[in-house]
Scaffold this motif. Sequence first.
Motif, PDB file in Angstrom:
ATOM      1  N   GLN A   1      -0.660  11.415 -13.685  1.00 27.37           N
ATOM      2  CA  GLN A   1      -0.823  11.650 -15.112  1.00 27.37           C
ATOM      3  C   GLN A   1      -1.831  12.758 -15.411  1.00 27.37           C
ATOM      4  OE1 GLN A   1       1.115  10.179 -17.454  1.00 27.37           O
ATOM      5  NE2 GLN A   1       2.181   9.273 -15.718  1.00 27.37           N
ATOM      6  N   GLY A   2      -2.327  13.435 -14.386  1.00 26.90           N
ATOM      7  CA  GLY A   2      -3.192  14.594 -14.591  1.00 26.90           C
ATOM      8  C   GLY A   2      -4.636  14.281 -14.886  1.00 26.90           C
ATOM      9  N   PHE A   3      -5.090  13.052 -14.604  1.00 21.90           N
ATOM     10  CA  PHE A   3      -6.477  12.686 -14.888  1.00 21.90           C
ATOM     11  C   PHE A   3      -7.455  13.252 -13.855  1.00 21.90           C
ATOM     12  CE2 PHE A   3      -4.295   9.429 -17.345  1.00 21.90           C
ATOM     13  CZ  PHE A   3      -5.086   9.334 -18.483  1.00 21.90           C
ATOM     14  N   LEU A   4      -6.943  13.591 -12.661  1.00 23.27           N
ATOM     15  CA  LEU A   4      -7.836  14.013 -11.584  1.00 23.27           C
ATOM     16  C   LEU A   4      -7.898  15.522 -11.398  1.00 23.27           C
ATOM     17  CD1 LEU A   4      -6.918  11.299  -8.924  1.00 23.27           C
ATOM     18  CD2 LEU A   4      -8.815  11.309 -10.537  1.00 23.27           C
ATOM     19  N   GLY A   5      -6.949  16.247 -11.980  1.00 25.16           N
ATOM     20  CA  GLY A   5      -6.929  17.692 -11.817  1.00 25.16           C
ATOM     21  C   GLY A   5      -6.471  18.135 -10.439  1.00 25.16           C
ATOM     22  N   LEU A   6      -6.006  17.192  -9.618  1.00 25.34           N
ATOM     23  CA  LEU A   6      -5.524  17.547  -8.276  1.00 25.34           C
ATOM     24  C   LEU A   6      -4.049  17.921  -8.341  1.00 25.34           C
ATOM     25  CD1 LEU A   6      -7.209  14.635  -6.292  1.00 25.34           C
ATOM     26  CD2 LEU A   6      -8.017  16.982  -6.525  1.00 25.34           C
TER      27      LEU A   6
ATOM     28  N   GLU B   1       0.865  -1.176   0.000  1.00 23.66           N
ATOM     29  CA  GLU B   1       0.000   0.000   0.000  1.00 23.66           C
ATOM     30  C   GLU B   1       0.904   1.230   0.000  1.00 23.66           C
ATOM     31  OE1 GLU B   1      -2.713  -0.303   3.276  1.00 23.66           O
ATOM     32  OE2 GLU B   1      -3.512  -2.242   2.610  1.00 23.66           O
ATOM     33  N   ARG B   2       0.822   2.043  -1.063  1.00 24.14           N
ATOM     34  CA  ARG B   2       1.817   3.088  -1.264  1.00 24.14           C
ATOM     35  C   ARG B   2       1.330   4.494  -0.940  1.00 24.14           C
ATOM     36  NH1 ARG B   2       1.777   0.280  -5.477  1.00 24.14           N
ATOM     37  NH2 ARG B   2       4.038   0.166  -5.611  1.00 24.14           N
ATOM     38  N   LEU B   3       0.079   4.670  -0.566  1.00 23.90           N
ATOM     39  CA  LEU B   3      -0.435   6.008  -0.274  1.00 23.90           C
ATOM     40  C   LEU B   3      -0.687   6.178   1.218  1.00 23.90           C
ATOM     41  CD1 LEU B   3      -3.012   6.601  -3.160  1.00 23.90           C
ATOM     42  CD2 LEU B   3      -0.616   7.286  -3.053  1.00 23.90           C
ATOM     43  N   SER B   4      -0.452   7.390   1.711  1.00 21.80           N
ATOM     44  CA  SER B   4      -0.761   7.692   3.104  1.00 21.80           C
ATOM     45  C   SER B   4      -2.263   7.888   3.249  1.00 21.80           C
ATOM     46  CB  SER B   4      -0.019   8.956   3.544  1.00 21.80           C
ATOM     47  OG  SER B   4      -0.338  10.037   2.684  1.00 21.80           O
ATOM     48  N   ALA B   5      -2.756   7.783   4.488  1.00 28.69           N
ATOM     49  CA  ALA B   5      -4.197   7.837   4.741  1.00 28.69           C
ATOM     50  C   ALA B   5      -4.814   9.158   4.294  1.00 28.69           C
ATOM     51  CB  ALA B   5      -4.468   7.605   6.230  1.00 28.69           C
ATOM     52  N   ASN B   6      -4.068  10.252   4.411  1.00 31.55           N
ATOM     53  CA  ASN B   6      -4.641  11.564   4.067  1.00 31.55           C
ATOM     54  C   ASN B   6      -4.897  11.706   2.566  1.00 31.55           C
ATOM     55  OD1 ASN B   6      -1.679  11.656   3.971  1.00 31.55           O
ATOM     56  ND2 ASN B   6      -1.969  13.755   3.274  1.00 31.55           N
ATOM     57  N   LEU B   7      -4.219  10.876   1.736  1.00 32.68           N
ATOM     58  CA  LEU B   7      -4.459  10.919   0.292  1.00 32.68           C
ATOM     59  C   LEU B   7      -5.696  10.127  -0.116  1.00 32.68           C
ATOM     60  CD1 LEU B   7      -0.936  10.681  -1.378  1.00 32.68           C
ATOM     61  CD2 LEU B   7      -2.652  12.438  -1.745  1.00 32.68           C
ATOM     62  N   ARG B   8      -6.158   9.267   0.768  1.00 23.91           N
ATOM     63  CA  ARG B   8      -7.365   8.485   0.463  1.00 23.91           C
ATOM     64  C   ARG B   8      -8.593   9.317   0.843  1.00 23.91           C
ATOM     65  NH1 ARG B   8      -4.346   4.001   3.189  1.00 23.91           N
ATOM     66  NH2 ARG B   8      -3.131   2.981   1.546  1.00 23.91           N
ATOM     67  N   ASP B   9      -8.809  10.354   0.044  1.00 27.61           N
ATOM     68  CA  ASP B   9      -9.879  11.303   0.325  1.00 27.61           C
ATOM     69  C   ASP B   9     -11.172  10.876  -0.363  1.00 27.61           C
ATOM     70  OD1 ASP B   9      -9.249  11.723  -2.307  1.00 27.61           O
ATOM     71  OD2 ASP B   9      -8.483  13.756  -2.039  1.00 27.61           O
ATOM     72  N   ASP B  10     -12.114  11.805  -0.482  1.00 35.32           N
ATOM     73  CA  ASP B  10     -13.408  11.470  -1.091  1.00 35.32           C
ATOM     74  C   ASP B  10     -13.246  11.030  -2.548  1.00 35.32           C
ATOM     75  OD1 ASP B  10     -14.644  12.091   1.267  1.00 35.32           O
ATOM     76  OD2 ASP B  10     -15.253  14.118   0.669  1.00 35.32           O
ATOM     77  N   THR B  11     -12.345  11.694  -3.267  1.00 36.72           N
ATOM     78  CA  THR B  11     -12.104  11.322  -4.670  1.00 36.72           C
ATOM     79  C   THR B  11     -11.565   9.904  -4.756  1.00 36.72           C
ATOM     80  OG1 THR B  11     -11.623  13.629  -5.240  1.00 36.72           O
ATOM     81  CG2 THR B  11     -10.871  11.940  -6.786  1.00 36.72           C
ATOM     82  N   TYR B  12     -10.607   9.606  -3.889  1.00 38.87           N
ATOM     83  CA  TYR B  12     -10.023   8.258  -3.858  1.00 38.87           C
ATOM     84  C   TYR B  12     -11.110   7.205  -3.630  1.00 38.87           C
ATOM     85  CZ  TYR B  12      -7.367   4.250  -2.066  1.00 38.87           C
ATOM     86  OH  TYR B  12      -6.859   2.986  -1.853  1.00 38.87           O
ATOM     87  N   HIS B  13     -11.971   7.425  -2.638  1.00 35.77           N
ATOM     88  CA  HIS B  13     -12.990   6.425  -2.297  1.00 35.77           C
ATOM     89  C   HIS B  13     -14.036   6.312  -3.402  1.00 35.77           C
ATOM     90  CE1 HIS B  13     -11.448   5.439   1.629  1.00 35.77           C
ATOM     91  NE2 HIS B  13     -11.399   6.721   1.969  1.00 35.77           N
ATOM     92  N   ALA B  14     -14.328   7.428  -4.072  1.00 33.64           N
ATOM     93  CA  ALA B  14     -15.282   7.380  -5.184  1.00 33.64           C
ATOM     94  C   ALA B  14     -14.725   6.542  -6.333  1.00 33.64           C
ATOM     95  CB  ALA B  14     -15.597   8.796  -5.656  1.00 33.64           C
ATOM     96  N   ILE B  15     -13.430   6.687  -6.603  1.00 35.71           N
ATOM     97  CA  ILE B  15     -12.773   5.901  -7.651  1.00 35.71           C
ATOM     98  C   ILE B  15     -12.742   4.426  -7.260  1.00 35.71           C
ATOM     99  CG2 ILE B  15     -10.522   5.418  -8.712  1.00 35.71           C
ATOM    100  CD1 ILE B  15     -10.112   8.472  -8.793  1.00 35.71           C
ATOM    101  N   SER B  16     -12.398   4.153  -6.013  1.00 35.90           N
ATOM    102  CA  SER B  16     -12.356   2.766  -5.545  1.00 35.90           C
ATOM    103  C   SER B  16     -13.730   2.107  -5.647  1.00 35.90           C
ATOM    104  CB  SER B  16     -11.865   2.735  -4.090  1.00 35.90           C
ATOM    105  OG  SER B  16     -11.818   1.406  -3.614  1.00 35.90           O
ATOM    106  N   ASP B  17     -14.773   2.847  -5.272  1.00 36.61           N
ATOM    107  CA  ASP B  17     -16.142   2.299  -5.355  1.00 36.61           C
ATOM    108  C   ASP B  17     -16.533   2.035  -6.803  1.00 36.61           C
ATOM    109  OD1 ASP B  17     -16.321   2.473  -2.635  1.00 36.61           O
ATOM    110  OD2 ASP B  17     -17.477   4.346  -2.613  1.00 36.61           O
TER     111      ASP B  17
END
Length: 493
Positions: free
Chosen positions: A271-276, A228-244
């Motif tokens: 790669q700039g797909f999220l605009g974040l 698991e390569r991401l810290s917890a703070n990066l697993r935000d609402d966008t992350y969970h929406a993508i995972s779902d």
Amino acid sequence: MYYDFMLNMGDNACVNILRLLNEETTHQLQRTVISDLLGLTNYQLNKYLVVLNEDLATVSDEAPSFIDEVNKGTWTGHNVTTYITQKIYLLYIKRSSLYPVFEFRAFYDNQEVKASVYAQEHFQTESTFYKNDRKLKKLLNEQHFHTVAGISQETEFVTRLRLFQLYYTTYTGIEQPLPELNTLSDQLITALKPLLVSDLKPTQTVKLETLLKVWVLRQQNHNLLTTERLSANLRDDTYHAISDALQRTLGSKFPVSTAEADYLFSFLLTQGFLGLNDIPYIEQNFPMATKLAKGFIKQLTDKSVLTADTDIMATGLYKQLLAVDLQFTTFISPKQISFFKTLYPTFDLLIRNFLSTLKQRVSFELSERMVVNLYFSYMFCLINTIPTTNIKDRVFICVDFSEGALYTNYVIRSLQAFDHAHIVIQRQLTDETNIYISDFRSMAVTVPQIIWLDPPTSQDWSELADVILDIKRDQLSRLFPDYDWSDQDPTSI
């Protein structure tokens, strides 16, 4: 990584011949030159000329592509474009005897697919298939397929990177890779689209499609990531929406673990797909990328190559560097370096010094290709963001023709092609003028003069380029008196 090692021997020679012809402006080469460069006999050249023309006829568009030898000893390529060369390369990859083995081992060997059946479906006997398997394993080890210098990642991560490189660079623009996944990849992209930046470019769609296909096939083959390569703070609402969205689309095929969701989210982010990509977001979540970008900015300002009134943050350079370093720290042709070294010597010096420092860090074991990629990324960042007006080593050229404004304007428009090389065009002679271009020599002008009586010839442009380079070298000697510009190998970084 190039995948020529997988080509059949004759096909390898043919594609190299085509590349040589494509690199020539005239698409012409002496037979003896091809023979010397590729180590081929006349018999082999004759054989490969026939094979190449047969293959070119197969991939030709409306305009036929072929090679002839109308002038004895000189090969001429007709409609031998980069696109045609790419189509030939894909043709050769797909008919390689090692390619079926490669795909089987990459995507199917852990599923309920027997090697003997797969071999038969791809027109190989079982014994030939296993012989090719042993050969492929040896070649992959020799090519360091499962490791990448500078990337401290698990083997599965690197393997996916290699697979993505192969399918993206080999198939792009010609046909869709791994067509058995077309429907599923379309469904995944449809599910993800509402969460991505609007209006994906064609290249982005192809890139995402290729990544998703490799990602799915590796998991279906039970080749899974565990880190698991991401810290917890990066697993935000966008992350969970993508995972779902991934879980809903894949349904019962396989569950998407946190490690796999991290992997895909990292790709979409870098790669700039999220605009974040706003500066505070990157600085907060990616300290290493931030440290590299700030280090390069510090070197740029410390070297004093910019004018005193330059607002470095207003140029947008820092944000572009963050994007480059974000990709480098998360995911990760030299001949062209000499071109940029000549046009932008101060940028070249800054980048070389920075990369030299980076290579000495224990945490960054950089391969030659990675260093070259970083060189070009930094160079384009500087070119795209730092205006000529903020550069100290500018060359001022005064244009003054006796034939009047019309001809003077014509020459100025021609010279404006040099604008990207830190050239400033003037209509009046000033104390800053470095070169004076006219149709008559003037005794009142003390700077170097270029005399063009008629529309400039190629020789005239060559003379001007030489004078510009002489002036740049003189300026650089004053700006960097302790730096030796004479023995710098342009391809060694």
